[in-house]
Design a protein around this motif. Structure first.
Motif, PDB file in Angstrom:
ATOM      1  N   ALA A   7     -14.673  30.961  67.849  1.00  0.00           N
ATOM      2  CA  ALA A   7     -13.450  31.472  68.286  1.00  0.00           C
ATOM      3  C   ALA A   7     -12.207  30.621  67.772  1.00  0.00           C
ATOM      4  N   MET A   8     -12.630  29.186  67.640  1.00  0.00           N
ATOM      5  CA  MET A   8     -11.612  28.429  67.025  1.00  0.00           C
ATOM      6  C   MET A   8     -11.107  28.234  65.777  1.00  0.00           C
ATOM      7  N   VAL A   9     -11.971  28.901  64.901  1.00  0.00           N
ATOM      8  CA  VAL A   9     -11.682  29.149  63.506  1.00  0.00           C
ATOM      9  C   VAL A   9     -10.454  30.009  63.381  1.00  0.00           C
ATOM     10  N   PRO A  10      -9.529  29.529  62.290  1.00  0.00           N
ATOM     11  CA  PRO A  10      -8.385  30.206  62.270  1.00  0.00           C
ATOM     12  C   PRO A  10      -8.803  31.652  61.613  1.00  0.00           C
ATOM     13  N   THR A  11      -7.975  32.720  61.963  1.00  0.00           N
ATOM     14  CA  THR A  11      -8.278  34.075  61.765  1.00  0.00           C
ATOM     15  C   THR A  11      -8.227  34.265  60.179  1.00  0.00           C
ATOM     16  N   VAL A  12      -7.017  33.822  59.586  1.00  0.00           N
ATOM     17  CA  VAL A  12      -7.147  34.058  58.052  1.00  0.00           C
ATOM     18  C   VAL A  12      -8.659  33.397  57.363  1.00  0.00           C
ATOM     19  N   ALA A  13      -8.606  32.309  57.980  1.00  0.00           N
ATOM     20  CA  ALA A  13      -9.893  31.622  57.255  1.00  0.00           C
ATOM     21  C   ALA A  13     -11.044  32.203  57.475  1.00  0.00           C
ATOM     22  N   ALA A  14     -11.335  32.669  58.608  1.00  0.00           N
ATOM     23  CA  ALA A  14     -12.473  33.875  58.954  1.00  0.00           C
ATOM     24  C   ALA A  14     -12.483  34.832  58.042  1.00  0.00           C
ATOM     25  N   SER A  15     -11.348  35.318  57.791  1.00  0.00           N
ATOM     26  CA  SER A  15     -11.574  36.727  57.219  1.00  0.00           C
ATOM     27  C   SER A  15     -11.763  36.577  55.828  1.00  0.00           C
ATOM     28  N   MET A  16     -11.253  35.542  55.105  1.00  0.00           N
ATOM     29  CA  MET A  16     -11.576  35.026  54.041  1.00  0.00           C
ATOM     30  C   MET A  16     -13.009  34.989  53.716  1.00  0.00           C
ATOM     31  N   ALA A  17     -13.395  33.973  54.831  1.00  0.00           N
ATOM     32  CA  ALA A  17     -14.903  33.635  54.439  1.00  0.00           C
ATOM     33  C   ALA A  17     -15.838  35.161  54.612  1.00  0.00           C
ATOM     34  N   PHE A  18     -15.482  35.920  55.517  1.00  0.00           N
ATOM     35  CA  PHE A  18     -16.285  36.950  55.650  1.00  0.00           C
ATOM     36  C   PHE A  18     -16.384  37.987  54.315  1.00  0.00           C
ATOM     37  N   THR A  19     -15.005  38.088  53.883  1.00  0.00           N
ATOM     38  CA  THR A  19     -15.069  38.907  52.509  1.00  0.00           C
ATOM     39  C   THR A  19     -15.842  38.218  51.489  1.00  0.00           C
ATOM     40  N   TYR A  20     -15.929  37.092  51.528  1.00  0.00           N
ATOM     41  CA  TYR A  20     -16.741  36.252  50.410  1.00  0.00           C
ATOM     42  C   TYR A  20     -18.229  36.511  50.828  1.00  0.00           C
ATOM     43  N   ILE A  21     -18.606  36.228  52.227  1.00  0.00           N
ATOM     44  CA  ILE A  21     -19.949  36.509  52.640  1.00  0.00           C
ATOM     45  C   ILE A  21     -20.675  37.866  52.584  1.00  0.00           C
ATOM     46  N   PHE A  22     -19.810  39.055  52.577  1.00  0.00           N
ATOM     47  CA  PHE A  22     -20.097  40.206  52.335  1.00  0.00           C
ATOM     48  C   PHE A  22     -19.854  40.912  51.253  1.00  0.00           C
ATOM     49  N   ASN A  23     -19.414  39.959  50.058  1.00  0.00           N
ATOM     50  CA  ASN A  23     -19.150  40.363  48.840  1.00  0.00           C
ATOM     51  C   ASN A  23     -20.366  41.042  48.249  1.00  0.00           C
ATOM     52  N   PRO A  24     -20.283  42.419  47.868  1.00  0.00           N
ATOM     53  CA  PRO A  24     -21.491  42.911  47.349  1.00  0.00           C
ATOM     54  C   PRO A  24     -22.060  42.507  45.950  1.00  0.00           C
ATOM     55  N   ALA A  25     -21.280  41.853  45.357  1.00  0.00           N
ATOM     56  CA  ALA A  25     -21.572  41.354  44.098  1.00  0.00           C
ATOM     57  C   ALA A  25     -22.495  39.847  44.233  1.00  0.00           C
ATOM     58  N   ILE A  26     -21.848  39.165  44.756  1.00  0.00           N
ATOM     59  CA  ILE A  26     -22.337  37.699  44.988  1.00  0.00           C
ATOM     60  C   ILE A  26     -22.362  37.084  46.330  1.00  0.00           C
TER      61      ILE A  26
END
Length: 332
Positions: free
Chosen positions: A144-163
């Motif tokens: 909950a302390m992680v900045p929202t923008v950083a968390a959103s960018m991290a999730f888009t990478y973690i859930f990237n369908p290719a890599i």
């Protein structure tokens, strides 16, 4: 002995003199208090920062946006009065409005119950450990302390369908066609739901405080009556947690209708051409700061206020049926 008596008499006289002086001082202070006038000027001076802040940063922008919602305004030219044209355009001529509203209602209807259930379940688990409970609570609260923008960018990478590592792990388990997540309109909102559940720590803390406030004597009485773990939760824990659930539901509705940052960052990362992550607040942002239609954006904002107000009032009216306060309802 005579000298001792003289000293005692002198001390008694001095004590009586001090008492008389103290009583006269009290009487005069009481009289001063009675005649003291309320320092309204001083009180107003102390409250002036809040009053000025409210007038200039809340009241004036609201009144200005309400007026601008009936005008055509692009931040450069003078606002031109057009009546209800912005509202007519919103409901009759703007398909993006209905797409954004549909996505917002979906994210509200799905995410709020899941967040409540997941936060309550997580808080219940954190009440069980006897050793290291503070470490576990800190571990669950850190996201909950992680900045929202950083968390959103991290999730888009973690859930990237290719890599992304999530799909690689699903393929390792034998799934042939793992979800496309943010790229697929059918899965993009579920990716945002998982992002919200990952940062559930702020809500979990509230539920944890509510669970720790439930008297243990009620559990002991229920256990003596033969209630099992589920019955204790159903008839003891859940009724006493309904005020916390109600608070979480109201704040969740208000926050979900203003859902913007996570969807905006994720959509920008994957080029959301299908508008599956196009929410109401995103539509206001694009209308105001991309198309520079401040009048139309103001109309959108006021419609959002009305929708949120109606939903909140409905919840306040219906909470008497299922919210149990220890001292009765707070809303008579």
């Amino acid at each position: 002995i005579k000298s001792w008596l003289e000293i005692a008499n002198s001390r008694m006289a001095l004590t009586q003199q001090n008492l008389a002086t103290h009583n006269s001082g009290d009487a005069s202070s009481v009289a001063r208090v009675k005649t003291l006038k309320t320092p309204w000027i001083f009180i107003g001076f102390c409250m002036s920062p809040w009053i000025l802040g409210f007038l200039f940063f809340t009241a004036y922008p609201m009144l200005a946006s309400f007026y601008q919602s009936f005008t055509k305004f692009n931040l450069i030219e003078t606002p031109k009065w057009i009546g209800f044209d912005n509202y007519y355009r919103m409901f009759k001529e703007d398909p993006d409005f209905w797409q954004a509203l549909k996505n917002t209602i979906w994210i509200s209807a799905v995410s709020i119950p899941l967040r409540i259930a997941f936060a309550l379940f997580t808080a219940w688990i954190l009440t069980k450990p006897q050793r290291g409970r503070n470490i576990y609570r800190t571990f669950f609260f850190i996201p909950a302390m992680v900045p929202t923008v950083a968390a959103s960018m991290a999730f888009t990478y973690i859930f990237n369908p290719a890599i992304g590592p999530i799909n690689r792990f699903l393929e390792f388990l034998g799934m042939k066609n793992p979800p496309m997540w943010f790229v697929d309109p059918k899965w993009s909102k579920w990716g945002l739901i998982l992002l919200g559940l990952w940062g559930i720590g702020d809500t979990m803390i509230i539920y944890l405080a509510g669970l720790l406030d439930v008297p243990k004597s009620l559990y002991e009485a229920a256990s003596l009556e033969g209630a099992n773990a589920w019955q204790q939760f159903r008839y003891v824990t859940l009724p006493l947690m309904t005020p916390v659930i109600f608070f979480s539901a109201v704040t969740g509705v208000i926050g979900s209708f203003q859902y913007f940052t996570q969807a905006y960052v994720a959509a920008g990362q994957v080029n959301d051409y299908s508008h599956s992550m196009y929410f109401y607040a995103t539509h206001i942002y694009y209308s105001a700061f991309r198309a520079y239609e401040m009048g139309y954006a103001s109309a959108l904002a006021w419609v959002l206020l009305v929708i949120t107000l109606i939903c909140t009032l409905i919840m306040l009216r219906t909470q008497k049926r299922w919210v149990h306060y220890p001292n009765g309802s707070l809303f008579k």
